[in-house]
Design a protein around this motif. Structure first.
Motif, PDB file in Angstrom:
ATOM      1  N   ASP A  97      -6.571  -0.182  -2.753  1.00  0.00           N
ATOM      2  CA  ASP A  97      -6.967  -1.357  -1.968  1.00  0.00           C
ATOM      3  C   ASP A  97      -8.109  -2.105  -2.651  1.00  0.00           C
ATOM      4  OD1 ASP A  97      -6.872  -3.071   0.334  1.00  0.00           O
ATOM      5  OD2 ASP A  97      -8.689  -2.087   1.034  1.00  0.00           O
ATOM      6  N   ASP A  98      -9.092  -1.375  -3.188  1.00  0.00           N
ATOM      7  CA  ASP A  98     -10.213  -2.020  -3.864  1.00  0.00           C
ATOM      8  C   ASP A  98      -9.790  -2.680  -5.170  1.00  0.00           C
ATOM      9  OD1 ASP A  98     -12.127  -1.372  -1.958  1.00  0.00           O
ATOM     10  OD2 ASP A  98     -12.574   0.568  -2.861  1.00  0.00           O
ATOM     11  N   TRP A  99      -8.785  -2.121  -5.826  1.00  0.00           N
ATOM     12  CA  TRP A  99      -8.376  -2.632  -7.129  1.00  0.00           C
ATOM     13  C   TRP A  99      -7.373  -3.779  -7.000  1.00  0.00           C
ATOM     14  CZ3 TRP A  99      -5.191   0.523 -11.247  1.00  0.00           C
ATOM     15  CH2 TRP A  99      -5.196  -0.178 -12.455  1.00  0.00           C
ATOM     16  N   TRP A 100      -6.300  -3.543  -6.259  1.00  0.00           N
ATOM     17  CA  TRP A 100      -5.229  -4.523  -6.157  1.00  0.00           C
ATOM     18  C   TRP A 100      -5.195  -5.268  -4.833  1.00  0.00           C
ATOM     19  CZ3 TRP A 100      -1.247  -0.471  -8.214  1.00  0.00           C
ATOM     20  CH2 TRP A 100      -1.336  -0.410  -9.614  1.00  0.00           C
ATOM     21  N   GLY A 101      -5.755  -4.681  -3.792  1.00  0.00           N
ATOM     22  CA  GLY A 101      -5.568  -5.220  -2.456  1.00  0.00           C
ATOM     23  C   GLY A 101      -4.347  -4.577  -1.822  1.00  0.00           C
ATOM     24  N   MET A 102      -4.399  -4.402  -0.520  1.00  0.00           N
ATOM     25  CA  MET A 102      -3.320  -3.694   0.162  1.00  0.00           C
ATOM     26  C   MET A 102      -3.126  -4.268   1.550  1.00  0.00           C
ATOM     27  SD  MET A 102      -3.108   0.438   0.860  1.00  0.00           S
ATOM     28  CE  MET A 102      -3.167   0.811  -0.894  1.00  0.00           C
ATOM     29  N   ASP A 103      -1.886  -4.309   1.991  1.00  0.00           N
ATOM     30  CA  ASP A 103      -1.601  -4.754   3.351  1.00  0.00           C
ATOM     31  C   ASP A 103      -2.292  -3.824   4.348  1.00  0.00           C
ATOM     32  OD1 ASP A 103       0.400  -6.463   5.147  1.00  0.00           O
ATOM     33  OD2 ASP A 103       0.444  -4.388   5.881  1.00  0.00           O
ATOM     34  N   PRO A 104      -2.926  -4.366   5.391  1.00  0.00           N
ATOM     35  CA  PRO A 104      -3.665  -3.515   6.341  1.00  0.00           C
ATOM     36  C   PRO A 104      -2.812  -2.414   6.961  1.00  0.00           C
ATOM     37  CG  PRO A 104      -4.204  -5.818   6.703  1.00  0.00           C
ATOM     38  CD  PRO A 104      -3.088  -5.792   5.709  1.00  0.00           C
ATOM     39  N   PHE A 105      -1.550  -2.686   7.219  1.00  0.00           N
ATOM     40  CA  PHE A 105      -0.709  -1.676   7.860  1.00  0.00           C
ATOM     41  C   PHE A 105      -0.300  -0.581   6.877  1.00  0.00           C
ATOM     42  CE2 PHE A 105      -0.269  -5.387  10.612  1.00  0.00           C
ATOM     43  CZ  PHE A 105      -0.522  -4.812  11.843  1.00  0.00           C
ATOM     44  N   ILE A 106      -0.161  -0.923   5.604  1.00  0.00           N
ATOM     45  CA  ILE A 106       0.084   0.115   4.603  1.00  0.00           C
ATOM     46  C   ILE A 106      -1.150   1.005   4.472  1.00  0.00           C
ATOM     47  CG2 ILE A 106       0.556   0.535   2.159  1.00  0.00           C
ATOM     48  CD1 ILE A 106       2.175  -2.008   2.101  1.00  0.00           C
ATOM     49  N   LYS A 107      -2.319   0.371   4.501  1.00  0.00           N
ATOM     50  CA  LYS A 107      -3.566   1.141   4.450  1.00  0.00           C
ATOM     51  C   LYS A 107      -3.692   2.039   5.679  1.00  0.00           C
ATOM     52  CE  LYS A 107      -7.440  -1.179   4.663  1.00  0.00           C
ATOM     53  NZ  LYS A 107      -8.570  -2.028   4.225  1.00  0.00           N
ATOM     54  N   LEU A 108      -3.301   1.528   6.831  1.00  0.00           N
ATOM     55  CA  LEU A 108      -3.312   2.357   8.044  1.00  0.00           C
ATOM     56  C   LEU A 108      -2.374   3.543   7.891  1.00  0.00           C
ATOM     57  CD1 LEU A 108      -4.227   2.775  10.986  1.00  0.00           C
ATOM     58  CD2 LEU A 108      -2.336   1.273  11.691  1.00  0.00           C
TER      59      LEU A 108
END
Length: 421
Positions: A97-108
């Motif tokens: 997430d810090d490097w590329w960015g991630m969808d909030p629901f994938i992170k969840l």
């Protein structure tokens, strides 16, 4: 006690020494995004500080497992393996997430998976301790235990992640929470088994070491941010300590006063009061505006304290003080066995401290307008400003021409400018 100190020092040393290497790595791979509108810092700063914290966690756990007394306690279950694997998964999620960015629901989904790993290794909430007058301890079946454990872990992860908005804020708050939980676990174990070595104390000692090792690099002005990599890791480890603080035998609370029995239920609220408050208000604020609960904004508690006119450092110290009052106030009351009704008084006292620390600033600096006033050379704002940096004119460039009326005898030498007076 020496074992706790040793494992904390190991975690702190490994974290502290690895941060410069992680910082260079973050710069090299481009994990240093541009400053966003809602950000407080003014220059791009590398993230991924959580990588150093994860290695500090692993080092602390491995050392603790080889100590005489703590190693024996940790060998009774799979706590070490659970934290290493679950911590690795949540660190990987935060890194991406810090490097590329991630969808909030994938992170969840990654957060739920990490919590599920903890349950898989049997690191879960097994009972809810209640006084006899309330029906006694309630033992959870496996399904309910799984759901509650995952819920607690995910909420703690996001609470810490939401509050991570100023230099040193999340690491300091989690460190205070870890110290308070460590203190309570020692008291509880001493009262029940006449022993001071337990799993919760080991986890919190390592967690405190991770925070202390990272803070010198992260306190304002920060050289590196922990990012989601570190914030989610701290939330997961703190949640693990709060889950294990309840004893395996729920009936062992019988000899402790009613308030002491309720502390395992109140302690997570006390140590996470600021992150939880920030989380709840952010969700309500965003959903009421028709936005996603994960949509970023500039309405967090620390943003409001900055808007009052506080510097970054003072804002962080105010939030530290509030956390200390809640967490250690609750633990102290449990040790002395005071009535449970005093807990709301502690809440009001904490609110009063926050208001008292804010009002003098309002009177002396004029609140949010203080930033517009001039400052004396000795009035240091603790580092870089929080607003846009002014444009610096090239050396020697004339930016303003001041014309004065010369004496009468020299007026003939004055050049007349077109359009002038």
């Amino acid at each position: 006690m020496r074992e706790y100190l040793f494992m904390a020092l190991v975690a702190a040393a490994v974290t502290f020494l690895l941060v410069p290497l992680v910082r260079r790595f973050a710069i090299r791979i481009g994990a240093m995004p541009e400053v966003r509108e809602r950000d407080v810092h003014t220059t791009p700063t590398p993230r991924l500080g959580g990588l150093a914290m994860y290695f500090g966690l692993v080092a602390g756990l491995l050392v603790a497992g080889n100590l005489n007394r703590t190693g024996y306690v940790l060998a009774q279950d799979q706590t070490t393996l659970a934290l290493i694997v679950a911590g690795g998964l949540i660190t990987l999620t935060g890194f991406l997430d810090d490097w590329w960015g991630m969808d909030p629901f994938i992170k969840l989904g990654g957060q739920i998976a990490a919590a599920g790993v903890m349950v898989f290794f049997d690191m879960r909430l097994t009972s809810i301790p209640l006084p006899d007058s309330w029906g006694g301890a309630y033992v959870l079946d496996y399904n309910l235990s799984t759901v509650l454990t995952i819920l607690i872990v995910v909420v703690a992860i996001n609470a810490v992640n939401f509050v991570d908005g100023l230099d040193g804020l999340a690491a300091g708050i989690v460190g205070i929470a870890a110290a308070a939980t460590w203190m309570y676990s020692i008291f509880l174990d001493q009262a029940i088994e006449q022993n001071r070595i337990n799993t919760t104390a080991a986890i919190t000692a390592i967690l405190l070491g991770m925070c202390l090792g990272f803070l010198p690099h992260n306190f304002h002005p920060a050289k590196i941010f922990m990012g989601d990599t570190g914030a989610m890791l701290l939330g997961l480890v703190l949640a693990g300590s709060l889950i294990t603080v309840t004893p395996l035998d729920p009936f062992s609370f019988d000899g402790i006063n009613k308030f002491g029995t309720l502390v395992p239920l109140l302690l997570p609220v006390a140590v996470l009061v600021l992150p939880l408050t920030d989380l709840i208000t952010a969700v309500v604020r965003r959903t009421s505006q028709g936005l996603s609960p994960f949509a970023p904004d500039r309405g967090h508690l620390h943003h409001r304290l900055l808007d009052i006119g506080h510097s970054q450092r003072l804002t962080v110290l105010i939030m530290y003080a509030w956390t200390v009052l809640f967490a250690f106030g609750l633990v102290t009351m449990s040790v002395f066995g005071v009535p449970v009704l005093l807990f709301p008084i502690v809440i009001l006292l904490a609110l009063g401290v926050l208001v008292m620390m804010a009002l003098p600033r309002l009177r002396s600096r004029g609140g949010a307008h203080a930033a517009a006033r001039g400052k004396s050379p000795g009035d240091d704002d603790d580092g870089p400003p929080t607003g846009p940096m002014p444009v610096i004119a090239p050396s020697g460039e004339v930016t303003q021409q001041v014309r004065r009326t010369p004496p009468a005898q020299d007026r003939s030498a004055v050049q007349v400018f077109p359009g002038g007076p």
